[in-house]
Design an enzyme around this catalytic site. Sequence first.
Site, PDB file in Angstrom:
ATOM      1  N   LYS A 249      24.624 -47.353   1.207  1.00 30.64           N
ATOM      2  CA  LYS A 249      23.968 -48.091   0.111  1.00 30.64           C
ATOM      3  C   LYS A 249      24.401 -49.556   0.119  1.00 30.64           C
ATOM      4  O   LYS A 249      25.483 -49.912   0.640  1.00 30.64           O
ATOM      5  CB  LYS A 249      24.274 -47.475  -1.259  1.00 30.64           C
ATOM      6  CG  LYS A 249      25.756 -47.495  -1.687  1.00 30.64           C
ATOM      7  CD  LYS A 249      26.233 -48.770  -2.358  1.00 30.64           C
ATOM      8  CE  LYS A 249      27.735 -48.758  -2.655  1.00 30.64           C
ATOM      9  NZ  LYS A 249      28.355 -50.042  -2.861  1.00 30.64           N
TER      10      LYS A 249
ATOM     11  N   PRO B 269      30.495 -48.101   8.604  1.00 25.85           N
ATOM     12  CA  PRO B 269      31.895 -48.527   8.669  1.00 25.85           C
ATOM     13  C   PRO B 269      32.682 -48.074   7.437  1.00 25.85           C
ATOM     14  O   PRO B 269      32.112 -47.903   6.360  1.00 25.85           O
ATOM     15  CB  PRO B 269      31.808 -50.059   8.758  1.00 25.85           C
ATOM     16  CG  PRO B 269      30.428 -50.422   8.350  1.00 25.85           C
ATOM     17  CD  PRO B 269      29.562 -49.235   8.591  1.00 25.85           C
ATOM     18  N   VAL B 270      33.983 -47.872   7.630  1.00 27.41           N
ATOM     19  CA  VAL B 270      34.846 -47.308   6.574  1.00 27.41           C
ATOM     20  C   VAL B 270      35.420 -48.407   5.679  1.00 27.41           C
ATOM     21  O   VAL B 270      35.736 -49.498   6.162  1.00 27.41           O
ATOM     22  CB  VAL B 270      35.992 -46.495   7.237  1.00 27.41           C
ATOM     23  CG1 VAL B 270      36.960 -45.952   6.205  1.00 27.41           C
ATOM     24  CG2 VAL B 270      35.402 -45.344   8.052  1.00 27.41           C
TER      25      VAL B 270
ATOM     26  N   ALA C 265      34.006 -50.280   3.501  1.00 29.31           N
ATOM     27  CA  ALA C 265      33.167 -51.456   3.739  1.00 29.31           C
ATOM     28  C   ALA C 265      32.338 -51.874   2.526  1.00 29.31           C
ATOM     29  O   ALA C 265      31.658 -52.898   2.557  1.00 29.31           O
ATOM     30  CB  ALA C 265      32.218 -51.156   4.909  1.00 29.31           C
TER      31      ALA C 265
ATOM     32  N   ALA D 263      29.618 -47.293   0.624  1.00 27.69           N
ATOM     33  CA  ALA D 263      29.673 -45.907   0.127  1.00 27.69           C
ATOM     34  C   ALA D 263      29.722 -44.860   1.238  1.00 27.69           C
ATOM     35  O   ALA D 263      29.145 -43.778   1.101  1.00 27.69           O
ATOM     36  CB  ALA D 263      28.505 -45.623  -0.822  1.00 27.69           C
ATOM     37  N   GLY D 264      30.407 -45.174   2.311  1.00 33.22           N
ATOM     38  CA  GLY D 264      30.493 -44.259   3.455  1.00 33.22           C
ATOM     39  C   GLY D 264      31.016 -42.873   3.087  1.00 33.22           C
ATOM     40  O   GLY D 264      30.410 -41.856   3.451  1.00 33.22           O
TER      41      GLY D 264
ATOM     42  N   ASP E  42      30.243 -43.268  -6.928  1.00 35.08           N
ATOM     43  CA  ASP E  42      29.045 -43.577  -6.139  1.00 35.08           C
ATOM     44  C   ASP E  42      28.325 -42.335  -5.619  1.00 35.08           C
ATOM     45  O   ASP E  42      27.236 -42.434  -5.053  1.00 35.08           O
ATOM     46  CB  ASP E  42      29.423 -44.439  -4.914  1.00 35.08           C
ATOM     47  CG  ASP E  42      29.647 -45.897  -5.290  1.00 35.08           C
ATOM     48  OD1 ASP E  42      29.296 -46.284  -6.421  1.00 35.08           O
ATOM     49  OD2 ASP E  42      30.178 -46.645  -4.444  1.00 35.08           O
TER      50      ASP E  42
HETATM   51  P1  ATP Z   1      32.401 -47.518  -1.973  1.00 39.79           P
HETATM   52  O1  ATP Z   1      31.327 -48.452  -1.524  1.00 39.79           O
HETATM   53  O2  ATP Z   1      31.868 -46.195  -2.545  1.00 39.79           O
HETATM   54  O3  ATP Z   1      33.473 -48.133  -2.795  1.00 39.79           O
HETATM   55  P2  ATP Z   1      33.494 -47.774   0.643  1.00 39.79           P
HETATM   56  O4  ATP Z   1      32.304 -47.788   1.544  1.00 39.79           O
HETATM   57  O5  ATP Z   1      34.083 -49.088   0.294  1.00 39.79           O
HETATM   58  O6  ATP Z   1      33.142 -46.965  -0.659  1.00 39.79           O
HETATM   59  P3  ATP Z   1      34.602 -45.583   2.138  1.00 39.79           P
HETATM   60  O7  ATP Z   1      34.035 -45.824   3.496  1.00 39.79           O
HETATM   61  O8  ATP Z   1      34.009 -44.489   1.334  1.00 39.79           O
HETATM   62  O9  ATP Z   1      34.620 -46.917   1.289  1.00 39.79           O
HETATM   63  O10 ATP Z   1      36.165 -45.381   2.351  1.00 39.79           O
HETATM   64  C1  ATP Z   1      37.064 -45.448   1.269  1.00 39.79           C
HETATM   65  C2  ATP Z   1      38.233 -44.511   1.555  1.00 39.79           C
HETATM   66  O11 ATP Z   1      37.764 -43.161   1.564  1.00 39.79           O
HETATM   67  C3  ATP Z   1      38.880 -44.742   2.895  1.00 39.79           C
HETATM   68  O12 ATP Z   1      40.261 -44.884   2.685  1.00 39.79           O
HETATM   69  C4  ATP Z   1      38.606 -43.469   3.694  1.00 39.79           C
HETATM   70  O13 ATP Z   1      39.671 -43.092   4.526  1.00 39.79           O
HETATM   71  C5  ATP Z   1      38.370 -42.427   2.623  1.00 39.79           C
HETATM   72  N1  ATP Z   1      37.414 -41.367   3.038  1.00 39.79           N
HETATM   73  C6  ATP Z   1      37.467 -40.082   2.692  1.00 39.79           C
HETATM   74  N2  ATP Z   1      36.460 -39.386   3.206  1.00 39.79           N
HETATM   75  C7  ATP Z   1      35.713 -40.230   3.923  1.00 39.79           C
HETATM   76  C8  ATP Z   1      34.543 -40.107   4.706  1.00 39.79           C
HETATM   77  N3  ATP Z   1      33.903 -38.941   4.868  1.00 39.79           N
HETATM   78  N4  ATP Z   1      34.048 -41.223   5.283  1.00 39.79           N
HETATM   79  C9  ATP Z   1      34.649 -42.415   5.094  1.00 39.79           C
HETATM   80  N5  ATP Z   1      35.779 -42.585   4.388  1.00 39.79           N
HETATM   81  C10 ATP Z   1      36.318 -41.518   3.799  1.00 39.79           C
END
Ligand code: ATP
Length: 296
Positions: free
Chosen positions: A11, A93-94, A96, A99-100, A135
């Site tokens: 997203k 990407p994690v 990021a 909402a991965g 999210d």
């Molecule tokens: P948001 O946008 O919802 O705040 P994000 O995209 O910034 O999320 P994520 O990629 O969801 O962040 O990663 C946040 C944390 O969640 C990381 O520390 C990661 O290790 C952990 N995590 C747990 N499960 C998963 C998964 N299936 N994929 C990615 N990260 C995960």
Amino acid sequence: MTNAVVKAYAKINLYLNVLGKRPDSYHEVEMIMQSISLYDRITLKPAERISVSTNNPLVADDQRNLAFQAALLVQRNYPFWPGVEIVIDKKIPVAAGLAGGSTDAAGVILGLNKLFSLNMSKNEMLELGAQLGSDVPFCILGNTALAKGRGELVEEVPPCPKFWVVLVKPPFGVKTSVVYKNLNLGGKKKENGGITKYIKALENKDRGYLLKNMFNLLEQSTFKLYPEVEKIKRDLNKLGAEYTLMSGSGPTVFAVFNDYQEAFSFKEKIRNFYTHVYLAYTVNKELIEERVKFYE
Ligand code: ATP
């Protein structure tokens, strides 16, 4: 045996305003969320126990994985199936701001519902999702939505017209809680009713208004904590992108274009300066409805 495969879309936030801090220490937000075509591919195979694996060494292959937690939560409510093997091909990407993790959790809920014919209603899935993260309900709903509360109260709004999006992620992640902690709510604020006007523009398919009025209050906080993120935004503008915004709490910054060719050329240009660059488009209802497929 039948398996399921789920496209779990990332997203972006087209609009993110923070209204204040709540007694439970969360922040009250109002956001317009949008699914984009960048997705993790999740395979679900019936198994004797719940397990998870991914192709990204940054993501845990155990209970810490939000996808694992989603399966456990569904099983607690519907205990008649012994387990599922969850294999995630991560492309999002994690940490990021895309909402991965949340979309993987949502994908598991949607996938298990179909795989084991659980017949959960949309509302039931949204409620389960909210227990896993703010999210997750949006990721279950998908397409274009208004999110309120701490982000978990979602409702459909008129769908966003198709835009092309070039995303740039720096080589580090951002912790959402730190960004909120450093947010100065006395700073630059959006006028009341801004989101209502934004929804009106969605209804009118007013592309110009939607582009010009993208907004994210968290930019100020993330930019202060990570000046590199502000630099990405400046670079994108300098290189010719007119409409740019940080997604969620960052650090991904995106540029929006009406036209594929324009977005493609921009992506090629930006790749000379940044390593993690993605080209995507805003996902519509048809794609959202086709997220879960079966195979033998
Ligand atoms: P948001 O946008 O919802 O705040 P994000 O995209 O910034 O999320 P994520 O990629 O969801 O962040 O990663 C946040 C944390 O969640 C990381 O520390 C990661 O290790 C952990 N995590 C747990 N499960 C998963 C998964 N299936 N994929 C990615 N990260 C995960």
